[in-house]
Enzyme design. Structure first.
Site, PDB file in Angstrom:
ATOM      1  N   GLY A  76      -5.483   8.541  -0.240  1.00 58.65           N
ATOM      2  CA  GLY A  76      -5.648   9.901  -0.757  1.00 58.65           C
ATOM      3  C   GLY A  76      -4.319  10.629  -0.727  1.00 58.65           C
ATOM      4  O   GLY A  76      -3.244  10.022  -0.844  1.00 58.65           O
TER       5      GLY A  76
ATOM      6  N   GLU B 215      -2.686   4.963   2.546  1.00 58.72           N
ATOM      7  CA  GLU B 215      -2.040   4.745   1.252  1.00 58.72           C
ATOM      8  C   GLU B 215      -2.031   6.095   0.561  1.00 58.72           C
ATOM      9  O   GLU B 215      -3.092   6.652   0.266  1.00 58.72           O
ATOM     10  CB  GLU B 215      -2.806   3.706   0.419  1.00 58.72           C
ATOM     11  CG  GLU B 215      -2.623   2.281   0.913  1.00 58.72           C
ATOM     12  CD  GLU B 215      -1.184   1.840   0.998  1.00 58.72           C
ATOM     13  OE1 GLU B 215      -0.315   2.412   0.293  1.00 58.72           O
ATOM     14  OE2 GLU B 215      -0.902   0.918   1.792  1.00 58.72           O
TER      15      GLU B 215
ATOM     16  N   GLU C 205       4.534  14.700  -7.034  1.00 58.64           N
ATOM     17  CA  GLU C 205       3.516  13.882  -7.693  1.00 58.64           C
ATOM     18  C   GLU C 205       2.642  14.776  -8.583  1.00 58.64           C
ATOM     19  O   GLU C 205       2.176  15.820  -8.139  1.00 58.64           O
ATOM     20  CB  GLU C 205       2.648  13.183  -6.647  1.00 58.64           C
ATOM     21  CG  GLU C 205       1.633  12.255  -7.274  1.00 58.64           C
ATOM     22  CD  GLU C 205       0.846  11.454  -6.244  1.00 58.64           C
ATOM     23  OE1 GLU C 205       0.374  12.061  -5.266  1.00 58.64           O
ATOM     24  OE2 GLU C 205       0.720  10.231  -6.429  1.00 58.64           O
TER      25      GLU C 205
ATOM     26  N   LYS D 107     -16.700   7.099   3.632  1.00 57.61           N
ATOM     27  CA  LYS D 107     -16.789   8.395   2.965  1.00 57.61           C
ATOM     28  C   LYS D 107     -15.999   8.349   1.658  1.00 57.61           C
ATOM     29  O   LYS D 107     -14.771   8.394   1.660  1.00 57.61           O
ATOM     30  CB  LYS D 107     -16.223   9.517   3.842  1.00 57.61           C
ATOM     31  CG  LYS D 107     -16.729  10.873   3.386  1.00 57.61           C
ATOM     32  CD  LYS D 107     -15.807  12.021   3.686  1.00 57.61           C
ATOM     33  CE  LYS D 107     -14.789  12.273   2.631  1.00 57.61           C
ATOM     34  NZ  LYS D 107     -15.289  12.559   1.266  1.00 57.61           N
TER      35      LYS D 107
ATOM     36  N   CYS E  15      -1.987   6.074  -8.236  1.00 59.15           N
ATOM     37  CA  CYS E  15      -0.869   6.342  -7.315  1.00 59.15           C
ATOM     38  C   CYS E  15       0.352   5.518  -7.719  1.00 59.15           C
ATOM     39  O   CYS E  15       1.473   5.861  -7.368  1.00 59.15           O
ATOM     40  CB  CYS E  15      -1.258   6.153  -5.862  1.00 59.15           C
ATOM     41  SG  CYS E  15      -2.334   4.799  -5.571  1.00 59.15           S
TER      42      CYS E  15
ATOM     43  N   ASN F 144      -1.083  12.991   0.523  1.00 63.65           N
ATOM     44  CA  ASN F 144      -0.201  12.989   1.694  1.00 63.65           C
ATOM     45  C   ASN F 144      -0.623  14.035   2.712  1.00 63.65           C
ATOM     46  O   ASN F 144      -0.599  13.776   3.920  1.00 63.65           O
ATOM     47  CB  ASN F 144       1.249  13.249   1.268  1.00 63.65           C
ATOM     48  CG  ASN F 144       1.872  12.001   0.698  1.00 63.65           C
ATOM     49  OD1 ASN F 144       1.373  11.441  -0.271  1.00 63.65           O
ATOM     50  ND2 ASN F 144       2.934  11.533   1.314  1.00 63.65           N
TER      51      ASN F 144
ATOM     52  N   VAL G 124      -3.613  15.402   3.437  1.00 59.96           N
ATOM     53  CA  VAL G 124      -4.786  15.027   4.233  1.00 59.96           C
ATOM     54  C   VAL G 124      -4.466  13.803   5.096  1.00 59.96           C
ATOM     55  O   VAL G 124      -4.778  13.757   6.287  1.00 59.96           O
ATOM     56  CB  VAL G 124      -6.010  14.759   3.317  1.00 59.96           C
ATOM     57  CG1 VAL G 124      -7.166  14.195   4.116  1.00 59.96           C
ATOM     58  CG2 VAL G 124      -6.423  16.030   2.601  1.00 59.96           C
ATOM     59  N   GLY G 125      -3.818  12.813   4.492  1.00 56.96           N
ATOM     60  CA  GLY G 125      -3.525  11.574   5.217  1.00 56.96           C
ATOM     61  C   GLY G 125      -2.670  11.801   6.462  1.00 56.96           C
ATOM     62  O   GLY G 125      -2.968  11.290   7.544  1.00 56.96           O
TER      63      GLY G 125
HETATM   64  P1  ADP Z   1      -7.103  13.474  -3.735  1.00 56.85           P
HETATM   65  O1  ADP Z   1      -5.939  14.266  -4.199  1.00 56.85           O
HETATM   66  O2  ADP Z   1      -7.079  12.031  -4.119  1.00 56.85           O
HETATM   67  O3  ADP Z   1      -8.425  14.140  -3.977  1.00 56.85           O
HETATM   68  P2  ADP Z   1      -7.609  13.888  -0.920  1.00 56.85           P
HETATM   69  O4  ADP Z   1      -6.718  13.500   0.202  1.00 56.85           O
HETATM   70  O5  ADP Z   1      -8.018  15.307  -1.050  1.00 56.85           O
HETATM   71  O6  ADP Z   1      -6.860  13.355  -2.201  1.00 56.85           O
HETATM   72  O7  ADP Z   1      -8.934  13.010  -0.907  1.00 56.85           O
HETATM   73  C1  ADP Z   1      -8.964  11.646  -0.554  1.00 56.85           C
HETATM   74  C2  ADP Z   1     -10.175  11.392   0.298  1.00 56.85           C
HETATM   75  O8  ADP Z   1     -10.012  12.089   1.535  1.00 56.85           O
HETATM   76  C3  ADP Z   1     -11.484  11.913  -0.300  1.00 56.85           C
HETATM   77  O9  ADP Z   1     -12.545  11.038   0.053  1.00 56.85           O
HETATM   78  C4  ADP Z   1     -11.645  13.245   0.402  1.00 56.85           C
HETATM   79  O10 ADP Z   1     -12.986  13.693   0.432  1.00 56.85           O
HETATM   80  C5  ADP Z   1     -11.164  12.893   1.775  1.00 56.85           C
HETATM   81  N1  ADP Z   1     -10.797  14.043   2.605  1.00 56.85           N
HETATM   82  C6  ADP Z   1     -10.384  15.261   2.207  1.00 56.85           C
HETATM   83  N2  ADP Z   1     -10.163  16.060   3.278  1.00 56.85           N
HETATM   84  C7  ADP Z   1     -10.452  15.334   4.384  1.00 56.85           C
HETATM   85  C8  ADP Z   1     -10.417  15.566   5.802  1.00 56.85           C
HETATM   86  N3  ADP Z   1     -10.046  16.732   6.298  1.00 56.85           N
HETATM   87  N4  ADP Z   1     -10.777  14.555   6.623  1.00 56.85           N
HETATM   88  C9  ADP Z   1     -11.135  13.359   6.141  1.00 56.85           C
HETATM   89  N5  ADP Z   1     -11.194  13.068   4.841  1.00 56.85           N
HETATM   90  C10 ADP Z   1     -10.855  14.028   3.960  1.00 56.85           C
END
Ligand code: ADP
Length: 486
Positions: free
Chosen positions: A231, A253, A387, A178, A287, A233, A235-236
């Site tokens: 992505g 990461e 950040e 994804k 990053c 912090n 969401v991760g």
């Molecule tokens: P950024 O600030 O880099 O956009 P995100 O964490 O929002 O950071 O996005 C990084 C990745 O995680 C993207 O592919 C985003 O679509 C995906 N993402 C966002 N929300 C979720 C979630 N709830 N579950 C899984 N993946 C997600």
């Protein structure tokens, strides 16, 4: 706006087929937001489930495919990515906003990564040991995890995908990928290269969907054995908590707040150039970007002069133009976030020495932020702690080398860090004492090589490392076999 018929229509790639859908989203150019670069069909949770099923079905076949044959697929994909680097790089630039040179070089780097893991597929996958018992053959062997979910961000849309997908499939896993919603066209290019190289059905499945709609399924489904995520912090960590409860292997990461220390004995021309590169290139959206500049009092004035001169002269503009050094930030949301940080910095007492605002004139329509140097920043200021992900260097003064290191370590992040000095002893002490996964001496905090481990300390990662030989650790697990020979 009127969409020309040449706008590509993209969809997910599941079970060996491109899928259309009923809900569509626009992929726009951050330098000219009214320009639609592509349109794509949004995947829903049901399509994500089909992607997992497809990867599960393909796994036994792919696991059983000899490693040299798996490597051959990667080698062919690398050749195709190289051949198409100019076209892919251009589309990457049009949807993400980094300069054309950066877009093409990133694409070539992705090709190198595929070539590297084509060879890695043939490396030893275990050890033999002497046994305590007579006639026992004792060995270990690393095996693929199974179906792995790969979730990637928009800031390096092809090379981060490559450094996760290439080792995943080289070592026998199948993938549900994804990418970030902002970069579907680059994702489609990478998938096409894999398909044209002979990707067997189901080995890599592309899900173009929103995190909020497909994220839950692809990270918690019982058939997903591992998740590699780059992505934010927020969401991760949320994803890690849920996946850990289901005993899945997770690699994160995440963010950084990377410091560059400039000591009084540094080559100031070099330091200013490297700090500027780290802070401003790709509009600061790495990053590993330099975000905090910690300068010994004795050289604060000449360093600021050099840094501001660069910020005021590097050309901000259309990332497709040959003389542009800094393109736009990726989206309106990102623009709002970065400008919000600049307002906050001013209200907390920082002084804008260069930049500090959105682009004007020809740049007024796009999401451009002028490269910004802030002085008078305190270590407690928001702009020094959070950040930003924009072209902003926050400068603080340190009274001593030891204080500079303490300030550099005073953060919840620990991704990359650099020091500028001619004193080898201090450089070595810095390398020893800094809590960061990537350490540079007399070089910018950004810029990493693909054949060495990459990852952060503290809240910047989950502790595992990506790239180089470290990738095998994550994408395989070890089995220990005792064979009694009667
Ligand atoms: P950024 O600030 O880099 O956009 P995100 O964490 O929002 O950071 O996005 C990084 C990745 O995680 C993207 O592919 C985003 O679509 C995906 N993402 C966002 N929300 C979720 C979630 N709830 N579950 C899984 N993946 C997600």
């Amino acid at each position: 706006m009127a969409v020309s018929t040449s706008v590509p229509e993209l969809g997910s790639f599941v079970a060996g087929e491109w899928r259309s859908g009923t809900r569509h989203a626009d992929d726009t150019n951050p330098a000219r937001p009214s320009e639609v670069v592509a349109q794509y069909a949004l995947a829903d949770a049901d399509l994500a489930l089909q992607a997992i099923a497809s990867a599960s079905t393909a796994f036994p076949m792919w696991r059983g495919t000899p490693a040299p044959a798996r490597g051959e697929l990667l080698r062919k994909a690398a050749a195709l990515i190289d051949e198409r680097a100019e076209a892919i790089g251009r589309d990457l630039t049009r949807e993400e906003g980094k300069t054309l040179g950066e877009g093409i070089r990133e694409t070539q780097l992705a090709a190198n990564i595929f070539r590297y893991y084509a060879v890695q597929a043939l490396d030893p996958d275990g050890d033999t040991y002497p046994s305590a018992k007579a006639n026992v053959f004792l060995y270990t062997r690393r095996e693929p995890l199974g179906v792995v979910t790969v979730i990637t961000p928009w800031n390096f849309p092809i090379c981060i995908a490559a450094w996760k997908i290439a080792p995943a499939i080289a070592f026998g896993n199948t993938v549900v990928w994804k990418p970030a919603e902002l970069v579907p066209l680059t994702a489609a290019h990478l998938l096409r290269a894999l398909v044209d190289a002979g990707l067997p059905q189901g080995v890599v499945n592309l899900v173009l969907g929103k995190g909020s709609e497909v994220g839950e399924v692809i990270t918690t489904h019982p058939d997903v054995a591992g998740i590699s995520f780059t992505g934010s912090n927020a969401v991760g960590r949320a994803l890690q908590a849920k996946a850990a409860a289901k005993a899945k292997r997770v690699q994160l990461e995440l963010g950084g707040k990377n410091p560059a220390i400039v000591l009084a004995d540094a080559d100031l021309d070099l330091a200013a150039d490297q700090v500027a590169r780290g802070a401003f290139l790709a509009a600061g959206q790495k990053c590993t970007a330099t975000s905090r500049v910690i300068v010994e009092q004795a050289v604060i004035a000449p360093l600021m002069e050099r840094l501001s001169a660069i910020a005021n002269t590097w050309k901000v503009g259309d990332p497709l133009a040959a003389d542009t050094i800094i393109g736009p930030v990726v989206s309106e949301a990102q623009l709002t976030t970065v400008l919000g940080f600049l307002d906050r910095a001013r209200s907390e007492g920082a002084r804008v020495v260069a930049g500090g605002a959105r682009g004007t004139g020809d740049l007024a329509d796009g999401y451009f932020v002028k490269p910004t140097v802030l002085s008078g920043v305190k270590a407690t200021d928001t702009v020094f702690r959070e950040e930003i992900f924009g072209p902003v260097a926050a400068v603080v003064v340190a009274d001593s080398f030891d204080q500079a290191i303490a300030m550099a370590n005073d953060t919840r992040y620990g991704l990359s860090a650099s020091i500028f000095t001619r004193d080898l002893g201090r450089a070595m002490r810095f390398a020893d004492q800094i809590r960061a996964g990537v350490v540079k001496v007399n070089a910018e905090t950004a810029g990493i090589e693909y054949h060495v481990p990459f990852g952060g300390m503290k809240e910047s990662s989950s502790g595992s490392r990506e790239q180089g030989k470290a990738a095998r650790e994550f994408f395989t697990e070890s089995k220990t076999v005792y064979i009694n020979i009667p």
